[in-house]
Design an enzyme around this catalytic site. Structure first.
Site, mmCIF file in Angstrom:
data_model
loop_
_atom_site.group_PDB
_atom_site.id
_atom_site.type_symbol
_atom_site.label_atom_id
_atom_site.label_comp_id
_atom_site.label_asym_id
_atom_site.label_seq_id
_atom_site.Cartn_x
_atom_site.Cartn_y
_atom_site.Cartn_z
ATOM 1 N N ARG A 166 11.150 31.642 -4.473
ATOM 2 C CA ARG A 166 10.872 30.520 -3.560
ATOM 3 C C ARG A 166 9.536 29.865 -3.908
ATOM 4 O O ARG A 166 8.755 29.503 -3.037
ATOM 5 C CB ARG A 166 10.868 30.987 -2.094
ATOM 6 C CG ARG A 166 12.150 31.640 -1.652
ATOM 7 C CD ARG A 166 13.343 30.704 -1.683
ATOM 8 N NE ARG A 166 14.548 31.426 -1.284
ATOM 9 C CZ ARG A 166 15.346 32.089 -2.136
ATOM 10 N NH1 ARG A 166 15.071 32.102 -3.440
ATOM 11 N NH2 ARG A 166 16.406 32.722 -1.704
ATOM 12 N N SER A 239 15.869 29.912 6.764
ATOM 13 C CA SER A 239 15.042 31.123 6.678
ATOM 14 C C SER A 239 13.566 30.762 6.811
ATOM 15 O O SER A 239 13.041 29.991 6.011
ATOM 16 C CB SER A 239 15.279 31.838 5.350
ATOM 17 O OG SER A 239 16.628 32.232 5.245
ATOM 18 N N GLU A 335 8.219 31.085 4.520
ATOM 19 C CA GLU A 335 8.885 30.249 3.516
ATOM 20 C C GLU A 335 8.731 28.776 3.864
ATOM 21 O O GLU A 335 8.690 27.908 2.985
ATOM 22 C CB GLU A 335 10.370 30.639 3.454
ATOM 23 C CG GLU A 335 11.139 30.020 2.327
ATOM 24 C CD GLU A 335 12.555 30.577 2.223
ATOM 25 O OE1 GLU A 335 13.483 29.778 2.016
ATOM 26 O OE2 GLU A 335 12.729 31.801 2.345
#
Length: 339
Positions: A166, A239, A335
Site C-alpha cells: 500500500r 480498509s 491506510e
C-alpha cells in the site's frame, strides 16, 4: 476543454466518507493542458495542493485551505500487444472498476481480483492497491505524470515507482508533486487465475462452471458486497488500517498467548497478521457511537452513518490503535490519508 479555478467548493460529493467540508480552490482537469492553468496561476504557488481521484482513500477532518486538482483525464488505448500480453494505456481519471470490467470483457487477465475497488486509475499506483492476493504492481508497466512545479511530463518505470505494501514513491517524496495523467498496464492474453486467497474458491464453487476471469471477478464482487458497505449508502473509505508485519520473534510471542491468530509468512521471514482480527479481538467490530462506528461485517472499515465529522472518525481510529497496542503490543498504521 477550457479549465478555470473555482473557489469555496463543497467536497461532500467528492469523498466517500461523505464529509461536509469545503475546498478553498478547485480545478477540474480533463487533459494535460488543464494542469498548466494551475501552474500558470501563481496565486496558488504557496498553497497546499491535493490531487484527487475518486476521493475513496481520504478522511477530511476540516476544510481544505489549498487547491484540489481533480483528475478527470479519460481514455483507453492498446499501445502494444504480442502473443502473450496486451499493454493498455489509460487516462488517470478513468474509473477503476469500470476499467476492470472492460478488460474482463476483452478476456484479458490481471485485474479481476481487484474488482469493485473504488477510486480512479491514476490513484491506483499511489496506493499500490491490492486485494485477494494481487496488487497493482503485478500488472503495472509504467505511468506518465506531470510535474506540478514545472509542467514537464515524466515517465515512471515500475522500479521508479518504488512500490511497497500500500505504498509508492507518490506517498512519500513525490507526494502531491505530480499529476498522474496516464497509466499503462500489462495484461495477459492467457490469464493465470489467482484463487487461493480468502473466500474466492468457496465463492467460485457456489457459482459453478469452469473458472475464468469473469467468474473470479464475479466472486470477488460478491464477497466485497457482502462484507463491505457501499460508500453510496454508508460513508466509508474501505480498509482504514494496513495489515501489520511482525518479526518472527514478535509473532511467536503473540502466538503463544493467542494460538488462533491468523498468520501470513513473508519471504523475508517476517509475518503479516490481519488487522481486522486484532481489531475484532479487541472488541471493536460492530461498535457504534451515534452516527459513526465500526462496520458490523468487517472490523477494518470505519463508517459514517450520516452527519459524523472527520474528527469523530479520526478519534475512533486513535482509540482503536491504542487498544490494539495495549492488548497485543502491535501498532496499527492507517491506510487512509488524513487531511
Amino acid at each position: 476543454m477550457n479549465a478555470h479555478i473555482q473557489s469555496q467548493i463543497s467536497l461532500k460529493p467528492y469523498n466517500t466518507f461523505g464529509m461536509d467540508v469545503t475546498a478553498r480552490w478547485w480545478l477540474d482537469i480533463h487533459d494535460e493542458s488543464g494542469a498548466l492553468v494551475f501552474i500558470a496561476d501563481n496565486r496558488h504557488s504557496n498553497a497546499p495542493v491535493l490531487v484527487m481521484g475518486g476521493g475513496s482513500n481520504i478522511l477530511f477532518t476540516k476544510d481544505f485551505e489549498g487547491i484540489i486538482l481533480k483528475n478527470n483525464i479519460k481514455g483507453r488505448e492498446v499501445v502494444r500487444q504480442d502473443e502473450t500480453s496486451v499493454w493498455l494505456r489509460l487516462g488517470g481519471g478513468e474509473n477503476w472498476h469500470e476499467t476492470v470490467l472492460y478488460t474482463i470483457a476483452q478476456g484479458w487477465g490481471g485485474m479481476e481480483n481487484l474488482s469493485l475497488i473504488p477510486g480512479s486509475v491514476g490513484a491506483a499506483p499511489i496506493q499500490n492497491i491490492g486485494a485477494y492476493g494481487v496488487e497493482l504492481k503485478d500488472m503495472f508497466d509504467s505511468l506518465e505524470a506531470l510535474n506540478l512545479a514545472t509542467g514537464a511530463t515524466h515517465v515512471f518505470s515500475h522500479a521508479a515507482c518504488q512500490f511497497g505494501y500500500r505504498d509508492s514513491i507518490f506517498k512519500r517524496e513525490a507526494r502531491d508533486k505530480y499529476l498522474i495523467t496516464r497509466v499503462t498496464l500489462r495484461l495477459s492474453r492467457h490469464p493465470v487465475l489467482h484463487t487461493s486467497y480468502g473466500d474466492i474458491q468457496q465463492e467460485l464453487a457456489q457459482l459453478g462452471g469452469e473458472p475464468d476471469v469473469r467468474l473470479v471477478s464475479e466472486a470477488v464482487c460478491r464477497i466485497r458486497t457482502r462484507k463491505l458497505p457501499d460508500p453510496a449508502v454508508t460513508g466509508n473509505a474501505g480498509s482504514f488500517f494496513k495489515n501489520p508485519t511482525l518479526s518472527a520473534a514478535q509473532f511467536a510471542t503473540l502466538k503463544a498467548v493467542w494460538p488462533d491468530i491468523p498468520a501470513y509468512p513473508q519471504p523475508d521471514g517476517s509475518v503479516k497478521v490481519p488487522a481486522a482480527w486484532l481489531i475484532q479481538a479487541s472488541g471493536w467490530k460492530g461498535f457504534r457511537n451515534g452516527n459513526y462506528g465500526v462496520h458490523t461485517q468487517q472490523a477494518l472499515v470505519l463508517v459514517n452513518y450520516g452527519g459524523a465529522s472527520g474528527q469523530d472518525i479520526f478519534q475512533l481510529s486513535e482509540d482503536i490503535r491504542q487498544d490494539v497496542a495495549l492488548k497485543f503490543g502491535v501498532h496499527l498504521e492507517r491506510e487512509v490519508n488524513i487531511l
